[in-house]
Design an enzyme around this catalytic site. Structure first.
Site, PDB file in Angstrom:
ATOM      1  N   ASN A 155      19.172  -1.959 -16.105  1.00 37.55           N
ATOM      2  CA  ASN A 155      20.250  -2.938 -15.955  1.00 37.55           C
ATOM      3  C   ASN A 155      20.331  -3.731 -17.252  1.00 37.55           C
ATOM      4  OD1 ASN A 155      21.958  -5.023 -15.252  1.00 37.55           O
ATOM      5  ND2 ASN A 155      20.490  -6.020 -13.859  1.00 37.55           N
ATOM      6  N   LYS A 201      22.529  -5.957 -17.983  1.00 33.91           N
ATOM      7  CA  LYS A 201      23.115  -7.294 -17.769  1.00 33.91           C
ATOM      8  C   LYS A 201      24.238  -7.509 -18.792  1.00 33.91           C
ATOM      9  CE  LYS A 201      18.710  -8.478 -15.824  1.00 33.91           C
ATOM     10  NZ  LYS A 201      17.766  -9.466 -15.389  1.00 33.91           N
ATOM     11  N   HIS A 240      23.105  -7.862  -7.207  1.00 36.77           N
ATOM     12  CA  HIS A 240      21.951  -8.223  -8.038  1.00 36.77           C
ATOM     13  C   HIS A 240      21.657  -9.708  -7.848  1.00 36.77           C
ATOM     14  CE1 HIS A 240      19.633  -9.267 -11.609  1.00 36.77           C
ATOM     15  NE2 HIS A 240      19.196  -8.025 -11.534  1.00 36.77           N
ATOM     16  N   GLU A 282      21.146 -12.042  -9.790  1.00 37.06           N
ATOM     17  CA  GLU A 282      21.907 -12.972 -10.643  1.00 37.06           C
ATOM     18  C   GLU A 282      23.310 -13.193 -10.084  1.00 37.06           C
ATOM     19  OE1 GLU A 282      21.038 -10.935 -14.307  1.00 37.06           O
ATOM     20  OE2 GLU A 282      18.951 -11.538 -14.028  1.00 37.06           O
ATOM     21  N   GLU A 295      13.895  -6.463  -5.554  1.00 40.09           N
ATOM     22  CA  GLU A 295      13.589  -7.220  -6.758  1.00 40.09           C
ATOM     23  C   GLU A 295      13.197  -8.648  -6.375  1.00 40.09           C
ATOM     24  OE1 GLU A 295      15.637  -5.536 -10.476  1.00 40.09           O
ATOM     25  OE2 GLU A 295      17.144  -6.648  -9.395  1.00 40.09           O
ATOM     26  N   GLY A 344      12.588 -11.018 -15.187  1.00 42.06           N
ATOM     27  CA  GLY A 344      12.658 -11.636 -16.501  1.00 42.06           C
ATOM     28  C   GLY A 344      11.541 -12.616 -16.783  1.00 42.06           C
ATOM     29  N   SER A 398      10.346  -7.208 -14.040  1.00 38.97           N
ATOM     30  CA  SER A 398       9.359  -7.065 -15.126  1.00 38.97           C
ATOM     31  C   SER A 398       8.659  -5.704 -15.133  1.00 38.97           C
ATOM     32  CB  SER A 398       8.340  -8.214 -15.073  1.00 38.97           C
ATOM     33  OG  SER A 398       8.994  -9.465 -15.275  1.00 38.97           O
TER      34      SER A 398
END
Ligand code: PGA
Length: 269
Positions: free
Chosen positions: A11, A13, A102, A104, A184, A190, A230
Site C-alpha cells: 500500500n 498510500k 483502510h 486511515e 491491521e 507505521g 510494520s
C-alpha cells in the site's frame, strides 16, 4: 495448512507518482530476477495512488508479475461524489483489485462499517478482487476489546457475502475474485511496532472463527486473511509461517523496490 490464495500486497498510500511507479516496477523486476516464479495462487498486488493506475504503470507492473489495485472504490458507478473512485471505471481501466476501509480512511476520512459494507458490495458485484481492512486501535486492545472490535468490523464483510452465497455464489480457492481480509492493528501501522506472530495468529484465528460462525466452514477456510502493520523483509517469514496468516499488506517497506522484492522472495510460496 489450508490451500488458500496468498496475497502479498503493498500500500503506497499517497506516495509515488506515475513516472516513479514505472521506475519502481522496472527496478522491482530486476531485483526479483528471472528465476522468481510466484505460484499460481500467490498474488502480488500494489495499491498506488489513483493517478498511478494507468496503462503504462500497469504494463510495468505486469512485467514484474504485479497487479495494481485502487486504494478505494465507491458504491455508485458515477455521480456527484467528488474525490471518489468508480469501480466500473476502474475495471474499464484494467484494474482488478481494490482496498476497502483502510484504517486511515476510517480514522481520517469518515469511513464507517456501513460505508465499507456498501463499497464491498459494489466491488463484489463488479467481480473485483478485494482486500477488506479491519483492526483495533491501541486503547481497544489495552481494554481487552480486540475480539469484539474485530467481530464488529468483520460482520459487514460477512453480510455482503451471505447475500452473494444465498444468490448462488461459491467460495473459491483459485481464480478470481478473491475476497480477502487484511487484519491491521492500528497501533502497528507505521510505528515499527509489529504485532508478534502470536498476536497476529490469535487475531486471524478469531476473524476466521467469526466467518465460520456466519458463513460456514468452507468460506472460513477459503478466505485469505493478510496481516498488515510494520511488515518488513525481516519479519514477513515468521508472520506468514502462522497457519492463519495468508499474506501481508505492507506500507512503508513496500515503497522501495529492494524492500518489496525481499518481502516477495521471503514469503512462503
Ligand atoms: P506500514 O503500513 O507497513 O507502514 O505499517 C501498513 C498499512 O498501512 O497498510
Amino acid at each position: 495448512m489450508q490451500n488458500r490464495p496468498k496475497v502479498l500486497a503493498g500500500n503506497w498510500k499517497m506516495n509515488l507518482g506515475p513516472i516513479e511507479a514505472q521506475e519502481y516496477f522496472r527496478a522491482l523486476k530486476k531485483e526479483l530476477g528471472s528465476s522468481f516464479h510466484p505460484s499460481s495462487d500467490s498474488h502480488g498486488v500494489i495499491f498506488p495512488p489513483a493517478y498511478a493506475l494507468g496503462a503504462e504503470v500497469q504494463q510495468a507492473a505486469a512485467s514484474a508479475q504485479i497487479r495494481l489495485g485502487a486504494q478505494n472504490v465507491h458504491w455508485e458507478d458515477k455521480g456527484a461524489f467528488t474525490g471518489e473512485l468508480s469501480g466500473t471505471a476502474l475495471k474499464s481501466l484494467g484494474i482488478s483489485w481494490v482496498l476497502i476501509a483502510h484504517s486511515e480512511r476510517r480514522q481520517f476520512f469518515g469511513e464507517t462499517d456501513e460505508t465499507a459494507k456498501k463499497r464491498f458490495a459494489k466491488a463484489v458485484s463488479l467481480g473485483l478482487n478485494v482486500m477488506y481492512c479491519i483492526g483495533e486501535v491501541l486503547s481497544e486492545r489495552e481494554s481487552g476489546k480486540t475480539e469484539a472490535v474485530l467481530t464488529r468490523q468483520t460482520l459487514p464483510f460477512i453480510e455482503v457475502l451471505k447475500t452473494q452465497f444465498a444468490a448462488g455464489a461459491q467460495p473459491k480457492t483459485t481464480g478470481s475474485p478473491i475476497w480477502s481480509i487484511a487484519y491491521e492493528p492500528v497501533w502497528a501501522i507505521g510505528t515499527g511496532k509489529t504485532a508478534t506472530s502470536e498476536q497476529a495468529e490469535a487475531a486471524h484465528r478469531h476473524i476466521r472463527k467469526v466467518v465460520w460462525d456466519h458463513l460456514g466452514m468452507e468460506a472460513a477456510q477459503q478466505t485469505p486473511i493478510a496481516y498488515g502493520g510494520s511488515v518488513t523483509p525481516e519479519n514477513v517469514e515468521v508472520l506468514m509461517s502462522q497457519p492463519n496468516v495468508d499474506g501481508v499488506l505492507v506500507g512503508g517497506a513496500s515503497l522501495k523496490p529492494e524492500g518489496f522484492a525481499r518481502i516477495l522472495m521471503a514469503a512462503p510460496r
